[in-house]
Design an enzyme around this catalytic site. Structure first.
Site, PDB file in Angstrom:
ATOM      1  N   LYS B  77       1.212  -1.082  -0.212  1.00 23.54           N
ATOM      2  CA  LYS B  77      -0.315  -0.047  -0.334  1.00 23.54           C
ATOM      3  C   LYS B  77       0.739   1.480  -0.587  1.00 23.54           C
ATOM      4  CE  LYS B  77      -3.995   2.249   2.907  1.00 23.54           C
ATOM      5  NZ  LYS B  77      -4.387   2.389   3.897  1.00 23.54           N
ATOM      6  N   SER B 152      -9.607   1.773   3.102  1.00 24.61           N
ATOM      7  CA  SER B 152      -8.593   2.470   2.290  1.00 24.61           C
ATOM      8  C   SER B 152      -7.430   1.792   1.431  1.00 24.61           C
ATOM      9  CB  SER B 152      -8.066   3.647   2.984  1.00 24.61           C
ATOM     10  OG  SER B 152      -6.619   3.167   4.008  1.00 24.61           O
ATOM     11  N   SER B 176      -9.412  -0.425   7.317  1.00 26.07           N
ATOM     12  CA  SER B 176      -9.338  -0.227   6.119  1.00 26.07           C
ATOM     13  C   SER B 176      -8.642  -1.417   5.193  1.00 26.07           C
ATOM     14  CB  SER B 176      -8.778   0.838   6.076  1.00 26.07           C
ATOM     15  OG  SER B 176      -8.818   2.403   5.605  1.00 26.07           O
TER      16      SER B 176
END
Lengths: 64, 462
Positions: B77, B152, B176
Site C-alpha cells: 500500500k 482505504s 481499511s
C-alpha cells in the site's frame, strides 16, 4: 444533552478561528458532514459511569 | 500459469517445481494485461521485482530458502515507506516523496525473501475516497470495475482479487483492511494493536492505526503476518512479547470454540443486506455443525463505538495535517480535506469524553469475551456499491462494523462468505481476544476450506 445543528456561519467562524481561510463554497461543502459529526459528538458526550475516569490511567501510588 | 495462493506457491518453490523468476514474470505480465482496467497499482517496480526474484531463485537452487515467503510476489500500500521508491499516500502533497528507508514491516518482508512488484493505490492518506480529483484514479473492483473496492487499502484488495499479487500490505484505522477484503472477496486481518509495527508507515491516527496483511485466504494472511509481526522499539505502541505461531492451529477445526454473535450490530444498529446476513448465518451454521458453541451477545450500540472511533480518528488526523490544511487546502482531494477539517469543530472536553468512553467500551468488550474465543458480526453492509454512487459522507452516516475493533484494539479478520444478487462478494468478520490471532486463523481457515468460495475468481481473470 442536546447539541444544536451547526449552520454555515458558525462553521465558517470555527474554521476561521482554527486558521482556515476558506471560501463560502468550501465551507458549504463541509456543512453536511459537520451536521452528522455534531450528532457523533453528542453521542460521545452522553453521561458516563465512574470507571470511565481518565485519572485511573495514572497510578499515583506507583508513580506511573 | 494459474493463480496460486501463497501456501501453494511456497510449497512448489520449496520443492523446486516453481521458479521464483518465472512466477514474478507471470505476475508482471498479468499486471500489464489486467491492471489498466482496475488501476490497483500506482507504481510497478519491475526491475526490483526481477532482482528480488533472481535472488530468491539463487537461494532456492542453493537450498537456503528463508521460509515460506521466499520468492512470493507482493506489493505495498502506498503509505508504506519504501527506500528509494516513491511513496505518495495517493496524494498530490507527496507526489514526489521518496523515503530514504523502508518501513519496519517492508524490511521484514524483504528480509523474508518476498518479491516486491510495486506500490498500490490507497484512499488519500488512508482516508479520503473514492476520489477522482487526485493525481491517480481510484482502484476499481475486479468483480465489476464499475463498483467500489472500499478503502482505504483499495489497491491491495483489487490486486489480490485479480491475482496480480499473492499478498500485500494494508493499514486499518477504522476498517481499511477489512472493508476492501470484504468487497473484493479476499481475506484481510487487522492484528491486535501493537502486534505489528507502524514505523515508516504514513500515519492517519496514532491510537487507531494498525498494519496488517491481505491475501486470497486466511492461511496466506497467517503466513504474511508471521513475516510482519514483532517488536519494534521505534513504534511506541509496539508490544515486546514473543510472536505466536500463526499457523499452529490451522487444521484443528472449530470444535470446542466458543463463539459470540453480535447480531444487533448487523440486524438493528445498521441492517446489513439479505445476502450478507445469509452469509453470516451460513458461517454460524457451519461453526455449530462442526462443534462450536454459538450464542448471541449484546454490546453497546455500534454507533457508540463508531462515534468514539470517528471523533478520535479525524482529530488525530487533523493533528498531523492541520498545517497543510491551512496552507494547501486545495492540494488535498475534496473528500480527505472536508472530512478531516471537521476536527476543527471538536473541543478539548469532547476529546476527553471520547477517551473516557473508549475505556468503557474496551472494558465492555473485554468482559464480553471473557468466556468467548470469537465474536462474529458483519464486515460490510452488503455488496460493493457503484463507485460513482458512493456518498461523500458515507463513512459517517451509518455505524461501521469494523470500527469497534479499532477502538478496542482487538484483532479481527474479514473472510468471504459468498456472492450477492449482483454477483459481488459478501463477507463475515471474526474478532478475537488480544493476541488471539491463531484462533481467528483456525476458525477462518476451517470455514474457507469447507466452502467453495475460494475456488472462484473474478471473470476478468479468465
Amino acid at each position: 444533552m442536546s447539541t444544536p445543528e451547526i449552520d454555515k456561519d458558525e462553521l465558517g467562524r470555527i474554521l476561521e478561528r482554527s486558521g482556515h481561510q476558506l471560501t463560502p463554497a468550501q465551507i458549504e461543502a463541509i456543512l453536511p458532514g459537520a451536521a452528522i459529526f455534531r450528532r457523533m459528538v453528542e453521542r460521545v458526550n452522553a453521561p458516563l459511569p465512574r470507571e470511565a475516569e481518565p485519572a485511573l490511567i495514572f497510578d499515583v501510588e506507583q508513580g506511573r | 500459469m494459474s493463480i496460486l495462493t501463497i501456501a501453494e506457491a511456497a510449497s512448489q518453490i520449496a520443492a523446486r517445481k516453481l521458479s521464483p523468476v518465472e512466477l514474478a514474470e507471470a505476475q508482471l505480465e498479468r499486471i500489464r494485461r489486467l491492471d489498466p482496467a482496475i488501476d490497483s497499482f500506482l507504481l510497478v517496480t519491475e526491475e526490483r521485482a526481477l532482482a528480488d526474484a533472481r535472488a530468491a531463485e539463487a537461494r532456492q537452487m542453493a537450498g537456503t530458502l528463508r521460509g515460506k515467503l521466499d520468492g512470493i510476489p507482493i506489493a505495498h500500500k502506498d503509505i508504506y515507506g519504501t527506500a528509494g521508491i516513491r511513496t505518495t499516500a495517493h496524494s498530490k502533497l507527496l507526489e514526489h516523496n521518496v523515503p530514504t528507508r523502508d518501513a519496519h514491516t517492508v524490511k521484514k518482508w524483504a528480509d523474508a525473501g518476498t518479491v516486491m512488484l510495486g506500490k498500490l493505490a490507497t484512499h488519500e492518506f488512508a482516508f479520503g475516497g473514492p476520489s477522482f480529483d487526485l493525481p491517480w484514479p481510484p482502484a476499481r473492483n475486479p468483480w465489476n470495475r464499475e463498483h467500489f473496492t472500499a478503502g482505504s487499502s483499495s489497491g491491495t484488495g483489487a490486486a489480490i482479487a485479480a491475482g496480480l499479487i499473492l499478498g500485500g500490505t494494508g493499514s486499518d484505522t477504522g476498517g481499511s483492511i477489512r472493508g476492501p477484503a470484504a468487497l473484493c472477496g479476499i481475506a484481510g486481518i487487522k492484528p491486535t494493536y501493537g502486534l505489528s509495527s507502524r514505523t515508516g508507515i504514513l500515519p492517519l491516527a496514532f491510537t487507531l492505526d494498525h498494519a496488517g496483511p491481505m491475501a486470497w485466504t486466511a492461511e496466506d494472511c497467517a503466513l504474511l503476518l508471521q513475516g510482519m509481526a514483532g517488536h519494534d522499539p521505534e513504534d511506541p505502541a509496539s508490544v515486546d512479547r514473543p510472536v505466536a505461531d500463526f499457523t499452529a492451529e490451522l487444521g484443528k477445526g472449530v470444535k470446542g470454540l466458543r463463539i459470540g454473535v453480535v447480531r444487533h450490530f448487523y440486524e438493528t444498529d445498521h441492517r446489513a443486506s439479505d445476502a450478507t446476513r445469509a452469509g453470516i448465518e451460513g458461517a454460524l451454521d457451519f461453526f455449530r455443525r462442526e462443534g462450536a458453541e454459538v450464542r448471541d451477545i449484546t454490546l453497546s450500540p455500534a454507533a457508540d463505538y463508531h462515534a468514539v472511533g470517528y471523533l478520535l480518528m479525524v482529530t488525530e488526523a487533523y493533528t498531523l495535517h492541520a498545517p497543510w490544511l491551512r496552507e494547501r487546502f486545495t492540494d488535498y482531494g475534496e473528500l480527505f480535506r472536508d472530512r478531516v477539517a471537521l476536527a476543527a469543530t471538536v473541543s478539548g472536553p469532547d476529546i476527553v469524553q471520547a477517551m473516557r468512553r473508549r475505556r468503557v467500551l474496551c472494558l465492555e468488550m473485554t468482559a464480553a469475551m471473557e468466556n468467548l474465543d470469537i465474536l462474529v458480526s458483519a464486515s460490510q453492509a452488503g455488496e460493493a456499491p457503484r463507485i460513482a454512487d458512493v456518498p461523500k459522507w458515507a463513512n459517517m452516516e451509518k455505524p461501521s462494523f469494523t470500527m469497534p475493533f479499532n477502538v478496542t484494539g482487538f484483532p479481527a479478520i474479514s473472510i468471504c462468505t459468498g456472492y450477492g444478487e449482483g454477483g459481488l462478494p459478501v463477507a463475515v468478520q471474526l474478532a478475537g481476544k488480544p493476541f488471539g490471532e491463531p484462533t481467528l486463523f483456525r476458525a477462518a481457515h476451517a470455514y474457507e476450506a469447507a466452502m467453495p468460495w475460494r475456488k472462484r475468481r473474478p471473470s476478468m481473470c479468465d
